[in-house]
Design a protein around this motif. Sequence first.
Motif: not given
Lengths: 94, 94, 94, 94, 94
Positions: B12, B14-16, B19, B24, B41, B67, B69-70
Amino acid sequence: MVIGRVIGRVVSTRKYEGMQGVKLLVIEPCFGNKSDYFVAADELGAGEGELVLVSKGETARHALDKFAPIDAIVVGIVDGEPTIEISRAGVSNE
Amino acid sequence: MVIGRVIGRVVSTRKYEGMQGVKLLVIEPCFGNKSDYFVAADELGAGEGELVLVSKGETARHALDKFAPIDAIVVGIVDGEPTIEISRAGVSNE
Amino acid sequence: MVIGRVIGRVVSTRKYEGMQGVKLLVIEPCFGNKSDYFVAADELGAGEGELVLVSKGETARHALDKFAPIDAIVVGIVDGEPTIEISRAGVSNE
Amino acid sequence: MVIGRVIGRVVSTRKYEGMQGVKLLVIEPCFGNKSDYFVAADELGAGEGELVLVSKGETARHALDKFAPIDAIVVGIVDGEPTIEISRAGVSNE
Amino acid sequence: MVIGRVIGRVVSTRKYEGMQGVKLLVIEPCFGNKSDYFVAADELGAGEGELVLVSKGETARHALDKFAPIDAIVVGIVDGEPTIEISRAGVSNE
């Protein structure tokens, strides 16, 4: 919590530091989909074949003295098989 | 925790921000509904085909130093296939 | 995390203040029960038909800068369809 | 929350210290998979056969005055069977 | 989040203090297993038959101004039925 039976152990050498020394049991759920085995940490000394009570989710992590990234833990060893009084009368959408 | 097998990777772009750099893996559960693949993860270097132990939920986030978001993370690589001693005797509502 | 496809949007006028301006997408899971559509918040600009990676639970709330009572969020847009190498050998209770 | 019926009790002698004195009920869900019995803590004095409202997950732990590693708790005793007005019209993917 | 339809109310006299004054709705999920009714708190004034967006888990508790041991809450009332564009092409393990 769910009631399950201890049916095996998991051995892992490569793991998070917090997982060192954490006993990992394979649990067979007693109700629902019994083939949906899962793994729970155990500090109570549950043995194979014993019925246990398992808490899942974030609460499992808080049960330990140290940090370990676990999401299920044995919180009690069930004394005997629980007496279930089936009473399916009542609310139902069947 | 659930035991699963690594069967793929997710890429991916485009991700936070959190991340970035998080590997993944696509995981096939070993028990229950095996077609219910999910993504976890991994910081332990699990390879395709390996059996892994995965923790889900909020505890996954706390396993990382930063941090991200997983909601699922590989917490151990299973040494060998766990010995399962099936003992379906006992409590049942079937 | 789960991989899903964006198949729609949800519009809600009466909602919690924290939900104002939060884009809400209807997601079709790619694996497991595909008809179990759910709704995820999105800040990455995912478009209809795109494959996305979604985190569920408490971690979703922490991904936002502000408080919003959400329990699922798009954390990545998947570049291409993940390569899945099916290898059903191994541990099984079937 | 889920609505369930109290159908039994669980007795456990070997358990976490925080679990001492916590009454543990076996609950039969009223909806969904009714055979998916689970265990919930109870401080409200629910009796066998009564309908109860159960909260699951991390919120259960916060309902107690002390720490106990529980993931489900009776938060209300339902006065009577809820009036359900079935209206299956509308959004559907069937 | 899940989209569901309000199909009833739950009345409970004996309950946790934090639950006093919290309106409790019975929700029928619009997708997945529609018979898996659940209960959600509501502060938005959702009426019977309306489509609502529900957040589950720990985030529900944080949506309230006071502490209540809830695990599901209505976070939005859906304006109209969401437009779903079915596109089952792509990743699949069927």
